[in-house]
Design a protein around this motif. Structure first.
Motif, PDB file in Angstrom:
ATOM      1  N   TYR A  24       0.833  -1.205   0.000  1.00 29.50           N
ATOM      2  CA  TYR A  24       0.000   0.000   0.000  1.00 29.50           C
ATOM      3  C   TYR A  24       0.871   1.260   0.000  1.00 29.50           C
ATOM      4  N   LEU A  25       1.844   1.315   0.905  1.00 27.14           N
ATOM      5  CA  LEU A  25       2.725   2.491   0.958  1.00 27.14           C
ATOM      6  C   LEU A  25       3.481   2.653  -0.354  1.00 27.14           C
ATOM      7  N   ASN A  26       3.965   1.540  -0.911  1.00 28.22           N
ATOM      8  CA  ASN A  26       4.653   1.618  -2.203  1.00 28.22           C
ATOM      9  C   ASN A  26       3.694   2.032  -3.315  1.00 28.22           C
ATOM     10  N   GLY A  27       2.431   1.654  -3.199  1.00 25.04           N
ATOM     11  CA  GLY A  27       1.434   2.085  -4.175  1.00 25.04           C
ATOM     12  C   GLY A  27       1.245   3.593  -4.166  1.00 25.04           C
ATOM     13  N   LEU A  28       1.303   4.200  -2.981  1.00 20.73           N
ATOM     14  CA  LEU A  28       1.208   5.662  -2.901  1.00 20.73           C
ATOM     15  C   LEU A  28       2.366   6.319  -3.660  1.00 20.73           C
ATOM     16  N   LEU A  29       3.541   5.687  -3.610  1.00 18.65           N
ATOM     17  CA  LEU A  29       4.700   6.261  -4.316  1.00 18.65           C
ATOM     18  C   LEU A  29       4.467   6.295  -5.821  1.00 18.65           C
ATOM     19  N   GLU A  30       3.675   5.358  -6.311  1.00 19.38           N
ATOM     20  CA  GLU A  30       3.493   5.211  -7.761  1.00 19.38           C
ATOM     21  C   GLU A  30       2.330   6.024  -8.316  1.00 19.38           C
ATOM     22  N   GLN A  31       1.556   6.717  -7.454  1.00 23.45           N
ATOM     23  CA  GLN A  31       0.402   7.459  -7.969  1.00 23.45           C
ATOM     24  C   GLN A  31       0.637   8.973  -7.929  1.00 23.45           C
ATOM     25  N   ARG A  32       1.872   9.380  -8.208  1.00 29.19           N
ATOM     26  CA  ARG A  32       2.254  10.766  -7.997  1.00 29.19           C
ATOM     27  C   ARG A  32       1.408  11.773  -8.762  1.00 29.19           C
ATOM     28  N   LEU A  42       9.492   7.949  -0.587  1.00 27.47           N
ATOM     29  CA  LEU A  42      10.270   7.115   0.342  1.00 27.47           C
ATOM     30  C   LEU A  42      11.735   7.522   0.272  1.00 27.47           C
ATOM     31  N   TYR A  43      12.294   7.835   1.429  1.00 26.36           N
ATOM     32  CA  TYR A  43      13.720   8.117   1.540  1.00 26.36           C
ATOM     33  C   TYR A  43      14.370   7.051   2.423  1.00 26.36           C
ATOM     34  N   PRO A  44      15.583   6.627   2.067  1.00 23.44           N
ATOM     35  CA  PRO A  44      16.317   5.756   3.004  1.00 23.44           C
ATOM     36  C   PRO A  44      16.909   6.601   4.122  1.00 23.44           C
ATOM     37  N   LEU A  45      16.867   6.076   5.309  1.00 24.16           N
ATOM     38  CA  LEU A  45      17.385   6.803   6.474  1.00 24.16           C
ATOM     39  C   LEU A  45      18.382   5.885   7.168  1.00 24.16           C
ATOM     40  N   MET A  46      19.490   6.438   7.637  1.00 28.06           N
ATOM     41  CA  MET A  46      20.474   5.674   8.392  1.00 28.06           C
ATOM     42  C   MET A  46      20.285   6.016   9.857  1.00 28.06           C
ATOM     43  N   ARG A 186       3.858  -6.659   6.414  1.00 29.99           N
ATOM     44  CA  ARG A 186       2.721  -6.648   5.475  1.00 29.99           C
ATOM     45  C   ARG A 186       1.420  -6.348   6.217  1.00 29.99           C
ATOM     46  N   GLY A 187       1.291  -6.885   7.419  1.00 28.27           N
ATOM     47  CA  GLY A 187       0.076  -6.645   8.206  1.00 28.27           C
ATOM     48  C   GLY A 187      -0.078  -5.180   8.595  1.00 28.27           C
ATOM     49  N   VAL A 188       1.019  -4.551   8.985  1.00 26.40           N
ATOM     50  CA  VAL A 188       0.956  -3.126   9.346  1.00 26.40           C
ATOM     51  C   VAL A 188       0.609  -2.287   8.122  1.00 26.40           C
ATOM     52  N   ASP A 189       1.134  -2.663   6.976  1.00 30.80           N
ATOM     53  CA  ASP A 189       0.824  -1.946   5.731  1.00 30.80           C
ATOM     54  C   ASP A 189      -0.681  -1.984   5.470  1.00 30.80           C
ATOM     55  N   ILE A 190      -1.303  -3.117   5.704  1.00 27.71           N
ATOM     56  CA  ILE A 190      -2.755  -3.234   5.506  1.00 27.71           C
ATOM     57  C   ILE A 190      -3.504  -2.366   6.513  1.00 27.71           C
ATOM     58  N   ILE A 191      -3.047  -2.378   7.765  1.00 22.95           N
ATOM     59  CA  ILE A 191      -3.686  -1.519   8.770  1.00 22.95           C
ATOM     60  C   ILE A 191      -3.596  -0.056   8.335  1.00 22.95           C
TER      61      ILE A 191
END
Ligand SMILES: [Zn+2]
Length: 274
Positions: A24-32, A42-46, A186-191
């Protein structure tokens, strides 16, 4: 003005697992190009060091690295010595709330945590004015998100921290490279998919990140990439959604900027469209 913020800290979530498993979160990235309100990046964070929970809660919520804050391991049970997003927001008239692990209550409200007194918190004088805190690592994420949504609908907080623990718990039981750990993500993504659109429609900017990652020894704490690399999803129209480099120590200042409150914390200017 949409100056409200929801900060979701998914405890112990490794970057690559967030990238691979959270559809779901990755889907948001694709609907710009559809709804600008729902734009996500999405940014990578250290994460800072040590890659442990309590030191990094303090890092995320105050912008201070563990070696400087003195909260250098999970057994340091005391109030924070620094301004936090909660203290800064509360002192400037904002409403603060958190559904979070009890160590957050210990850092910003009262230490040590006493469940009978602190599990449900409603006190305008505390840094986190409205709280639902828990002390079980297996407290269901689904229940925790319901707690958070109850706080949101009841008190309309300007700042809401949502902090579920099950991903970290699965990592400690089964390790990074396990179906249980990945399926929990995956479960948290659905929530999250049940809430995010409503939160955006109600005027919140959303930040989804993690304190630290996980390793194959069922732990974390060191400098392995899988322990240090965590995701930073930003969702909303107050972000530029441009390429930029963000540090974990800049999340506190970023949220202060979004809340439009005075602060002296560092933040990455190029992340914010303010
Ligand atoms: Zn952990």
């Amino acid at each position: 003005m949409n100056n409200k913020v929801i900060l979701v800290v998914l405890d112990g979530l490794n970057y690559q697992v967030a990238r691979d498993c959270m559809g779901y979160l990755n889907g948001l990235l694709e609907q710009r190009h559809s709804n600008p309100n729902m734009r996500a990046t999405l940014y990578p964070l250290m994460c800072e060091l040590p890659s442990l929970s309590r030191p990094l809660y303090e890092c995320i919520l105050t912008g201070v690295r563990p070696v400087e804050s003195g909260v250098v391991n999970n057994d340091v049970v005391r109030l924070s010595n620094h301004d936090s997003i909660f203290s800064l927001a509360k002192s400037q008239g904002k409403v603060t709330a958190a559904a979070a692990y009890h160590w957050v209550s210990e850092l910003y409200n009262r230490a040590p945590y006493e469940p009978v007194r602190d599990r449900f918190t409603n006190d305008e004088n505390l840094n986190i004015q409205h709280g639902c805190f828990y002390h079980w690592d297996h407290y269901p994420d689904e229940a925790l998100f319901l707690d958070a949504e109850h706080l949101r609908r009841t008190y309309q907080p300007d700042l809401l921290l949502i902090h579920p623990m099950n991903i970290d718990d699965m990592g400690h039981k089964f390790g990074l490279d396990s179906r249980q750990y990945r399926n929990c993500a995956r479960g948290v993504d659905i929530i999250l998919s049940n809430y995010i659109e409503q939160w955006l429609n109600d005027g919140y900017q959303i930040v989804v990140t993690s304190d630290h990652g996980m390793n194959d020894d069922l732990s974390h704490g060191g400098i392995l990439p899988q322990e240090r690399e965590v995701p930073l999803f930003v969702i909303g129209d107050k972000f530029t959604h441009q390429e930029c480099h963000v540090k974990q120590t800049e999340l506190c200042g970023t949220i202060c900027q979004l809340l439009n409150i005075n602060h002296t914390k560092p933040y990455p200017q190029e992340l914010l469209a303010l």
